[in-house]
Design a protein around this motif. Structure first.
Motif, PDB file in Angstrom:
ATOM      1  N   GLU A 193       0.829  -1.210   0.000  1.00  0.00           N
ATOM      2  CA  GLU A 193       0.000   0.000   0.000  1.00  0.00           C
ATOM      3  C   GLU A 193       0.860   1.255   0.000  1.00  0.00           C
ATOM      4  OE1 GLU A 193      -2.472  -0.419   3.420  1.00  0.00           O
ATOM      5  OE2 GLU A 193      -3.969  -1.648   2.402  1.00  0.00           O
ATOM      6  N   LYS A 194       1.969   1.212   0.736  1.00  0.00           N
ATOM      7  CA  LYS A 194       2.869   2.367   0.785  1.00  0.00           C
ATOM      8  C   LYS A 194       3.511   2.617  -0.577  1.00  0.00           C
ATOM      9  CE  LYS A 194       4.159   2.414   5.692  1.00  0.00           C
ATOM     10  NZ  LYS A 194       3.267   1.362   6.195  1.00  0.00           N
ATOM     11  N   ILE A 195       3.949   1.534  -1.222  1.00  0.00           N
ATOM     12  CA  ILE A 195       4.558   1.679  -2.550  1.00  0.00           C
ATOM     13  C   ILE A 195       3.541   2.257  -3.534  1.00  0.00           C
ATOM     14  CG2 ILE A 195       5.491   0.429  -4.531  1.00  0.00           C
ATOM     15  CD1 ILE A 195       6.766  -1.532  -2.521  1.00  0.00           C
ATOM     16  N   LYS A 196       2.309   1.752  -3.481  1.00  0.00           N
ATOM     17  CA  LYS A 196       1.261   2.255  -4.378  1.00  0.00           C
ATOM     18  C   LYS A 196       0.980   3.729  -4.131  1.00  0.00           C
ATOM     19  CE  LYS A 196      -3.540   1.488  -5.784  1.00  0.00           C
ATOM     20  NZ  LYS A 196      -4.774   0.665  -5.583  1.00  0.00           N
ATOM     21  N   GLN A 197       0.831   4.119  -2.854  1.00  0.00           N
ATOM     22  CA  GLN A 197       0.553   5.529  -2.551  1.00  0.00           C
ATOM     23  C   GLN A 197       1.733   6.414  -2.914  1.00  0.00           C
ATOM     24  OE1 GLN A 197      -2.118   7.267   0.367  1.00  0.00           O
ATOM     25  NE2 GLN A 197      -0.322   7.518   1.699  1.00  0.00           N
ATOM     26  N   PHE A 198       2.946   5.906  -2.666  1.00  0.00           N
ATOM     27  CA  PHE A 198       4.138   6.684  -3.003  1.00  0.00           C
ATOM     28  C   PHE A 198       4.210   6.938  -4.511  1.00  0.00           C
ATOM     29  CE2 PHE A 198       8.752   7.100  -3.840  1.00  0.00           C
ATOM     30  CZ  PHE A 198       9.003   8.191  -3.024  1.00  0.00           C
TER      31      PHE A 198
ATOM     32  N   TYR B 239      12.998   4.311   3.023  1.00  0.00           N
ATOM     33  CA  TYR B 239      13.735   3.235   2.363  1.00  0.00           C
ATOM     34  C   TYR B 239      13.140   2.900   0.996  1.00  0.00           C
ATOM     35  CZ  TYR B 239      16.012   2.609   6.879  1.00  0.00           C
ATOM     36  OH  TYR B 239      16.740   2.805   8.030  1.00  0.00           O
ATOM     37  N   ILE B 240      11.830   2.991   0.877  1.00  0.00           N
ATOM     38  CA  ILE B 240      11.183   2.756  -0.421  1.00  0.00           C
ATOM     39  C   ILE B 240      11.680   3.773  -1.443  1.00  0.00           C
ATOM     40  CG2 ILE B 240       8.983   2.921  -1.671  1.00  0.00           C
ATOM     41  CD1 ILE B 240       7.633   1.721   0.852  1.00  0.00           C
ATOM     42  N   GLY B 241      11.699   5.052  -1.068  1.00  0.00           N
ATOM     43  CA  GLY B 241      12.115   6.105  -1.983  1.00  0.00           C
ATOM     44  C   GLY B 241      13.576   6.019  -2.365  1.00  0.00           C
ATOM     45  N   ILE B 242      14.446   5.767  -1.391  1.00  0.00           N
ATOM     46  CA  ILE B 242      15.882   5.697  -1.659  1.00  0.00           C
ATOM     47  C   ILE B 242      16.207   4.513  -2.572  1.00  0.00           C
ATOM     48  CG2 ILE B 242      18.142   5.321  -0.604  1.00  0.00           C
ATOM     49  CD1 ILE B 242      17.017   6.828   1.874  1.00  0.00           C
ATOM     50  N   THR B 243      15.623   3.374  -2.292  1.00  0.00           N
ATOM     51  CA  THR B 243      15.848   2.186  -3.122  1.00  0.00           C
ATOM     52  C   THR B 243      15.390   2.425  -4.558  1.00  0.00           C
ATOM     53  OG1 THR B 243      15.564   0.744  -1.198  1.00  0.00           O
ATOM     54  CG2 THR B 243      15.357  -0.269  -3.370  1.00  0.00           C
ATOM     55  N   MET B 244      14.240   3.053  -4.697  1.00  0.00           N
ATOM     56  CA  MET B 244      13.703   3.338  -6.023  1.00  0.00           C
ATOM     57  C   MET B 244      14.634   4.284  -6.791  1.00  0.00           C
ATOM     58  SD  MET B 244       9.876   4.739  -6.862  1.00  0.00           S
ATOM     59  CE  MET B 244       9.176   3.459  -5.801  1.00  0.00           C
ATOM     60  N   ALA B 245      15.139   5.302  -6.124  1.00  0.00           N
ATOM     61  CA  ALA B 245      16.021   6.281  -6.775  1.00  0.00           C
ATOM     62  C   ALA B 245      17.306   5.629  -7.272  1.00  0.00           C
ATOM     63  CB  ALA B 245      16.344   7.419  -5.809  1.00  0.00           C
TER      64      ALA B 245
ATOM     65  N   SER C  89      12.389  14.465  -7.821  1.00  0.00           N
ATOM     66  CA  SER C  89      10.963  14.177  -7.671  1.00  0.00           C
ATOM     67  C   SER C  89      10.726  13.191  -6.534  1.00  0.00           C
ATOM     68  CB  SER C  89      10.398  13.616  -8.979  1.00  0.00           C
ATOM     69  OG  SER C  89      10.545  14.552 -10.027  1.00  0.00           O
ATOM     70  N   ILE C  90      11.585  12.181  -6.441  1.00  0.00           N
ATOM     71  CA  ILE C  90      11.491  11.242  -5.324  1.00  0.00           C
ATOM     72  C   ILE C  90      11.716  11.968  -4.008  1.00  0.00           C
ATOM     73  CG2 ILE C  90      12.598   9.228  -4.260  1.00  0.00           C
ATOM     74  CD1 ILE C  90      13.101   8.169  -7.104  1.00  0.00           C
ATOM     75  N   SER C  91      12.634  12.919  -4.012  1.00  0.00           N
ATOM     76  CA  SER C  91      12.912  13.718  -2.818  1.00  0.00           C
ATOM     77  C   SER C  91      11.681  14.503  -2.374  1.00  0.00           C
ATOM     78  CB  SER C  91      14.074  14.677  -3.095  1.00  0.00           C
ATOM     79  OG  SER C  91      14.296  15.549  -2.015  1.00  0.00           O
ATOM     80  N   ILE C  92      11.016  15.159  -3.319  1.00  0.00           N
ATOM     81  CA  ILE C  92       9.817  15.946  -2.998  1.00  0.00           C
ATOM     82  C   ILE C  92       8.704  15.040  -2.482  1.00  0.00           C
ATOM     83  CG2 ILE C  92       8.013  17.428  -3.971  1.00  0.00           C
ATOM     84  CD1 ILE C  92      10.135  18.418  -5.988  1.00  0.00           C
ATOM     85  N   ALA C  93       8.529  13.884  -3.130  1.00  0.00           N
ATOM     86  CA  ALA C  93       7.499  12.939  -2.699  1.00  0.00           C
ATOM     87  C   ALA C  93       7.787  12.433  -1.288  1.00  0.00           C
ATOM     88  CB  ALA C  93       7.416  11.765  -3.674  1.00  0.00           C
ATOM     89  N   LEU C  94       9.062  12.193  -0.982  1.00  0.00           N
ATOM     90  CA  LEU C  94       9.431  11.741   0.356  1.00  0.00           C
ATOM     91  C   LEU C  94       9.145  12.804   1.410  1.00  0.00           C
ATOM     92  CD1 LEU C  94      12.753   9.726  -0.153  1.00  0.00           C
ATOM     93  CD2 LEU C  94      10.555   8.869   0.652  1.00  0.00           C
ATOM     94  N   THR C  95       9.385  14.069   1.070  1.00  0.00           N
ATOM     95  CA  THR C  95       9.072  15.143   2.016  1.00  0.00           C
ATOM     96  C   THR C  95       7.590  15.121   2.372  1.00  0.00           C
ATOM     97  OG1 THR C  95      10.849  16.565   1.167  1.00  0.00           O
ATOM     98  CG2 THR C  95       9.072  17.642   2.376  1.00  0.00           C
TER      99      THR C  95
ATOM    100  N   LYS D 174       2.923  11.149  14.097  1.00  0.00           N
ATOM    101  CA  LYS D 174       3.758  10.385  15.044  1.00  0.00           C
ATOM    102  C   LYS D 174       3.890   8.911  14.654  1.00  0.00           C
ATOM    103  CE  LYS D 174       3.987  14.139  17.495  1.00  0.00           C
ATOM    104  NZ  LYS D 174       5.194  14.998  17.427  1.00  0.00           N
ATOM    105  N   ARG D 175       3.733   8.610  13.373  1.00  0.00           N
ATOM    106  CA  ARG D 175       3.911   7.229  12.909  1.00  0.00           C
ATOM    107  C   ARG D 175       5.323   7.106  12.319  1.00  0.00           C
ATOM    108  NH1 ARG D 175      -1.612   8.209  11.151  1.00  0.00           N
ATOM    109  NH2 ARG D 175      -0.828   8.806   9.103  1.00  0.00           N
ATOM    110  N   PHE D 176       6.318   7.093  13.187  1.00  0.00           N
ATOM    111  CA  PHE D 176       7.706   7.185  12.757  1.00  0.00           C
ATOM    112  C   PHE D 176       8.211   5.923  12.067  1.00  0.00           C
ATOM    113  CE2 PHE D 176       7.512  10.345  16.253  1.00  0.00           C
ATOM    114  CZ  PHE D 176       7.798  11.472  15.486  1.00  0.00           C
ATOM    115  N   LYS D 177       7.678   4.762  12.424  1.00  0.00           N
ATOM    116  CA  LYS D 177       8.085   3.536  11.731  1.00  0.00           C
ATOM    117  C   LYS D 177       7.604   3.555  10.282  1.00  0.00           C
ATOM    118  CE  LYS D 177       8.412   0.575  15.829  1.00  0.00           C
ATOM    119  NZ  LYS D 177       7.936  -0.645  16.524  1.00  0.00           N
ATOM    120  N   ASP D 178       6.402   4.080  10.054  1.00  0.00           N
ATOM    121  CA  ASP D 178       5.894   4.208   8.684  1.00  0.00           C
ATOM    122  C   ASP D 178       6.721   5.221   7.902  1.00  0.00           C
ATOM    123  OD1 ASP D 178       3.693   2.387   8.846  1.00  0.00           O
ATOM    124  OD2 ASP D 178       2.618   3.851  10.052  1.00  0.00           O
TER     125      ASP D 178
END
Length: 454
Positions: free
Chosen positions: A9-14, A319-325, A293-299, A309-313
């Protein structure tokens, strides 16, 4: 934007947030790309003049835009914390800051532009084109920065497809006016490279007007009623924006101004070298739109999760964004290696410029590999509102390490102009390592602190 629970779900939303941002960034960059490419069809002087003008303008534009990027994590965290009613106030204060900065840059530019050009070893015609190009472009600075704030507001809501739509509308406007003003069509005088400045300024006005209309009339933006109330100036709000935005802006300024500095140093070489270097930088910057663009999406996503306060998420998104980049960067590197000659031919037919450009593009491969690591890490840190480290690392990696090393290699070895590129690559790689360490520390600190509170 909504909470995602599984990795899929995170990958899809990202990706839903990322893809429109990427198209938007490519579209915005394409304005500069078409300015450079279409000007090159007039003459080498027009190409060099627009290249010099763009190199002086881009650090200013990206640095000030970076300051206004402080709006994104502020709004994203307000939404994540379910404080929707506070959003209009923050956005309006951001607009005040944008107008104030625009006026300052116009005043400063009127005093420093000519002295800067006078200190460069440029042909008179190249210097004239660069100056007139920047004067023409300056007519669109105020609407550009107003648009930037509104765009950051729209993106912070996760509605990145809207900014994509706006940018796609603006591209044919920019290309059409470039055609009219550069080549002198339909009764318009032939301005050459300077015409690209007029065309870009008009496009900036169109961007602002289209975006204003959407924010006022379309949901979900209309529900925030950004312009319903005329808020007074709040220097407390300005301070919050600037505390977050200034380090972001300085980090981006140090990164982009290094290219302007190198271009200025390149003025010691001939026009062919300047043109070839600028073409390679232009295309490397084009590829940079992917990690940016990955940087902006991660922000956006990290800010949303951190605000809740969902710091684990937030960490998982990082990690999803960095790996993709990194993965995409290796694909781009392979493609550029095999098709660098075809890339160079998109910009110029001049045999000397073409031959030298293909050599510069080899260095661009390693440059964008380093960018693929440091850019998304910067975006994740900004989502946490941790912005001072990115500023310090940009200063050290580019200005303390990269430029001095490049200068020594260029002037005291046989590498000549290529030495500057090697210096920048080394500085960027070291900066990426430092930022990686900082991100790990921030994530550990946030998870530990929240666990203690629970």
């Amino acid at each position: 934007m909504k909470q995602a629970f599984t990795k899929q779900e995170k990958i899809k939303q990202f990706l839903i947030i990322l893809v429109p941002i990427l198209i938007t960034q490519l579209g915005m960059f394409s304005m500069n790309f078409f300015d450079t490419m279409m000007s090159s069809r007039v003459s080498a002087n027009d190409l060099a003049g627009v290249a010099i003008g763009s190199s002086l303008w881009m650090p200013v534009f990206t640095g000030l835009s970076g300051i206004l990027m402080g709006i994104t994590p502020i709004v994203a965290q307000l939404i994540g914390a379910n404080k929707k009613k506070d959003v209009p106030f923050s956005v309006v204060q951001g607009l005040y800051v944008a107008i104030f900065m625009s006026l300052i840059i116009l005043v400063i530019g009127s005093f420093v532009l000519q002295p800067i050009l006078n200190n460069m070893s440029l042909d008179d015609e190249v210097a004239r084109i660069a100056k007139d190009y920047l004067i023409a472009l300056s007519m669109g600075i105020i609407p550009l920065f107003i648009y930037t704030v509104l765009r950051n507001f729209i993106d912070a809501l996760g509605q990145t497809r809207t900014t994509m739509f706006i940018t796609l509308l603006s591209l044919p406007i920019n290309v059409s006016f470039n055609y009219l003003f550069i080549f002198g069509k339909l009764g318009v005088p032939e301005f050459g490279g300077v015409g690209a400045g007029y065309a870009t300024a008009i496009t900036y006005w169109c961007l602002m007007l289209i975006t204003l209309g959407i924010v006022v009339r379309r949901e979900p933006f209309q529900s925030y009623r950004i312009f319903k109330k005329l808020y007074a100036f709040s220097f407390t709000a300005w301070k919050e924006i600037l505390i977050i935005g200034v380090p972001i802006g300085l980090a981006i300024f140090f990164e982009t101004s290094i290219f302007a500095a190198v271009t200025l140093l390149m003025s010691a070489y001939n026009t062919v070298t300047i043109a070839a270097h600028q073409v390679a930088i232009n295309f490397a910057s084009f590829l940079y739109m992917i990690p940016l663009s990955i940087s902006i999406a991660l922000t956006i996503v990290v800010g949303f999760e951190a605000g809740a306060k969902r710091f684990k998420d937030a960490r998982e998104y990082s990690y999803i964004g960095i790996t993709m980049a990194i993965g995409v960067s290796f694909l781009c590197a392979a493609w550029l290696y095999f098709f660098r000659t075809e890339v160079a031919m998109m910009y110029t037919n001049d045999e000397k410029v073409l031959r030298l450009t293909t050599q510069f593009l080899l260095y661009a491969i390693f440059f964008q590999l380093s960018d693929a690591l440091q850019a998304p890490i910067q975006g994740a840190l900004r989502g946490y509102k941790d912005v001072n480290t990115t500023f310090i690392m940009a200063l050290v990696s580019y200005w303390v390490i990269g430029l001095p090393l490049g200068y020594m290699l260029a002037n005291f070895t046989s590498l000549a102009a290529f030495g500057y590129w090697i210096g920048l690559i080394v500085g960027l790689a070291l900066g990426a390592i430092g930022l990686s360490y900082r991100l790990i520390l921030v994530q550990k600190r946030n998870v530990t602190s929240f666990s203690e509170i629970e």
